[in-house]
Design an enzyme around this catalytic site. Sequence first.
Site, short mmCIF file in Angstrom:
data_model
loop_
_atom_site.label_atom_id
_atom_site.label_comp_id
_atom_site.label_asym_id
_atom_site.label_seq_id
_atom_site.Cartn_x
_atom_site.Cartn_y
_atom_site.Cartn_z
N GLN A 38 0.69 -1.37 -0.15
CA GLN A 38 -0.04 -0.13 -0.17
C GLN A 38 0.84 1.24 -0.05
O GLN A 38 2.14 1.20 0.27
CB GLN A 38 -0.92 0.17 1.26
CG GLN A 38 -0.15 -0.41 2.43
CD GLN A 38 -1.22 -1.23 3.43
OE1 GLN A 38 -2.18 -1.03 3.32
NE2 GLN A 38 -0.48 -1.48 4.62
N GLN A 69 -9.10 2.66 19.46
CA GLN A 69 -8.21 1.52 20.10
C GLN A 69 -8.90 1.11 21.39
O GLN A 69 -8.79 -0.21 21.60
CB GLN A 69 -6.76 2.20 20.33
CG GLN A 69 -6.27 3.01 19.48
CD GLN A 69 -5.43 2.61 18.15
OE1 GLN A 69 -5.70 1.51 17.94
NE2 GLN A 69 -4.70 3.41 17.60
N ASP A 93 -0.31 -0.01 13.59
CA ASP A 93 0.42 1.34 14.39
C ASP A 93 0.79 0.83 15.73
O ASP A 93 1.27 1.53 16.40
CB ASP A 93 -0.85 2.32 14.24
CG ASP A 93 -2.01 2.06 14.51
OD1 ASP A 93 -2.33 1.40 15.87
OD2 ASP A 93 -2.95 1.77 13.78
N ASP A 144 -0.23 -12.36 6.33
CA ASP A 144 -1.73 -12.15 5.77
C ASP A 144 -2.63 -12.85 7.02
O ASP A 144 -2.59 -14.07 7.58
CB ASP A 144 -2.09 -12.96 4.57
CG ASP A 144 -3.46 -12.61 4.36
OD1 ASP A 144 -3.48 -12.28 3.12
OD2 ASP A 144 -4.37 -12.49 5.20
N GLY A 145 -3.69 -12.07 7.90
CA GLY A 145 -4.26 -12.37 8.82
C GLY A 145 -5.23 -13.66 8.35
O GLY A 145 -5.68 -14.45 9.15
N ASP A 162 -8.24 -5.24 13.85
CA ASP A 162 -7.84 -3.91 13.41
C ASP A 162 -7.42 -3.70 12.09
O ASP A 162 -6.45 -3.49 11.77
CB ASP A 162 -6.87 -3.69 14.46
CG ASP A 162 -6.88 -2.03 14.17
OD1 ASP A 162 -7.51 -1.37 13.91
OD2 ASP A 162 -5.60 -1.52 14.74
N SER A 163 -8.33 -4.14 11.13
CA SER A 163 -8.04 -3.88 9.45
C SER A 163 -8.14 -2.43 9.25
O SER A 163 -9.06 -1.68 9.67
CB SER A 163 -8.82 -4.84 8.89
OG SER A 163 -9.97 -4.53 8.64
N ASP A 165 -9.56 -0.59 5.64
CA ASP A 165 -11.03 -0.72 5.01
C ASP A 165 -10.88 -1.77 4.04
O ASP A 165 -9.99 -2.25 3.38
CB ASP A 165 -11.49 0.76 4.49
CG ASP A 165 -11.74 1.45 5.53
OD1 ASP A 165 -12.90 1.57 6.02
OD2 ASP A 165 -10.98 2.51 5.93
N TYR A 230 -12.84 9.86 11.43
CA TYR A 230 -13.30 8.98 10.46
C TYR A 230 -14.42 9.37 9.60
O TYR A 230 -15.22 10.31 10.02
CB TYR A 230 -13.69 7.70 11.11
CG TYR A 230 -12.46 6.65 11.46
CD1 TYR A 230 -11.08 7.05 11.07
CD2 TYR A 230 -12.45 5.98 12.76
CE1 TYR A 230 -10.03 6.14 11.47
CE2 TYR A 230 -11.45 5.05 13.18
CZ TYR A 230 -10.29 5.39 12.53
OH TYR A 230 -9.23 4.58 12.99
N1 SAM Z 1 -7.67 1.95 13.01
C1 SAM Z 1 -7.73 1.83 11.56
C2 SAM Z 1 -8.88 1.90 10.66
O1 SAM Z 1 -9.89 1.42 11.10
O2 SAM Z 1 -8.90 2.85 9.95
C3 SAM Z 1 -6.93 0.45 11.32
C4 SAM Z 1 -5.22 0.74 11.63
S1 SAM Z 1 -4.24 -0.48 11.32
C5 SAM Z 1 -3.16 0.63 10.62
C6 SAM Z 1 -4.73 -1.42 9.72
C7 SAM Z 1 -3.81 -2.49 9.50
O3 SAM Z 1 -4.48 -3.53 8.87
C8 SAM Z 1 -2.72 -2.08 8.43
O4 SAM Z 1 -1.51 -1.73 8.90
C9 SAM Z 1 -2.76 -2.97 7.44
O5 SAM Z 1 -1.47 -3.25 6.82
C10 SAM Z 1 -3.29 -4.27 8.19
N2 SAM Z 1 -4.00 -5.26 7.09
C11 SAM Z 1 -4.53 -5.07 6.05
N3 SAM Z 1 -4.96 -6.26 5.57
C12 SAM Z 1 -4.46 -7.01 6.30
C13 SAM Z 1 -4.28 -8.36 6.24
N4 SAM Z 1 -5.02 -9.17 5.39
N5 SAM Z 1 -3.67 -9.17 7.27
C14 SAM Z 1 -2.96 -8.68 8.14
N6 SAM Z 1 -2.97 -7.14 8.33
C15 SAM Z 1 -3.86 -6.30 7.37
#
Ligand code: SAM
Length: 289
Positions: A38, A69, A93, A144-145, A162-163, A165, A230
């Site tokens: 990204q 959080q 983060d 990857d989660g 906490d992904s 969008d 948001y």
């Molecule tokens: N609080 C935030 C929001 O809802 O806008 C989310 C914050 S956190 C930075 C989101 C994280 O999800 C990112 O660092 C991103 O790299 C991670 N992410 C996205 N897809 C993912 C996946 N498939 N597996 C693990 N992490 C993932």
Amino acid sequence: MDVIRNGWFSEIQEDLWPGQSFSLKVKKVVHEEKSKYQDIKILETETFGMCLVLDGIIQCTQRDEFSYQEMISFLPLCCHPNPRKVLIVGGGDGGVAREVVKHPLVEEVHQVEIDDRVVELSKKYLPSMACGFENKKVKLTIGDGFEYMKNHKNEFDVIITDSSDPVGPAVSLFQESYYELMKNALRPGGIVCSQGGTYWTDLEYIKKTLNGCKNHFAKSAFALTSVPSYPCGHIGFVIGSLDENANLKEPAIKFTTGEIDNLNLRYYSTDVHRGAFALPRYVEKFLYE
Ligand code: SAM
């Protein structure tokens, strides 16, 4: 598309939030890069402090991140009578890890984040959130989660997603099959909580995600918190429990005001927990009836 023009960053995402955008006045673009997954920007803003932006979408700002959080962490943790082992998916983060380790019953926190660059940049520029990674209870895996979940069975008491969008690398984390994988990764009585959008623009999507949860969990509900940075100023959470006797709206563990202050919780309290599940009538009708 995101725009920094005349010193203002605008979150313009026509696919997700057509015809509207939130803007922040920028003091300085502190860092900008394209990772494997990204576009990452760290902005120093005039009134919201440091801000993390992924693919043009605000992830967190120093001023209001605690609301998100604390709520994505303490709503599910307090729904569980004994949350000893927790999994965080995403959360690069570090803010959710910072909150989860505060819970006195939590012994182990596993976290799987896809993008190591988000973690590294957060450690450098967002230390008030990334301090979560320093706690000895936290074990971070880069991956990857969705894939991680396939290899873990009957292991966690609480899973917090906490992904970012549902575009880019996070799409799979909003699919119904993800709820089935999370169900299998939980111990009996386990709880899940995922970020779930705003009812002003994402109501159909929220219903689809909530139904995905409902199909695999004995109890499910949508809860809200207020986050000015948001879209539409708030965000919801989809919460599910494997325990058919669970009452998600009433915390299984209630902290006193003194305990809340000692845990340095500024947003979450037992009353806020109860209130988070109260939805406007039209939303309640659309989601539940
Ligand atoms: N609080 C935030 C929001 O809802 O806008 C989310 C914050 S956190 C930075 C989101 C994280 O999800 C990112 O660092 C991103 O790299 C991670 N992410 C996205 N897809 C993912 C996946 N498939 N597996 C693990 N992490 C993932």
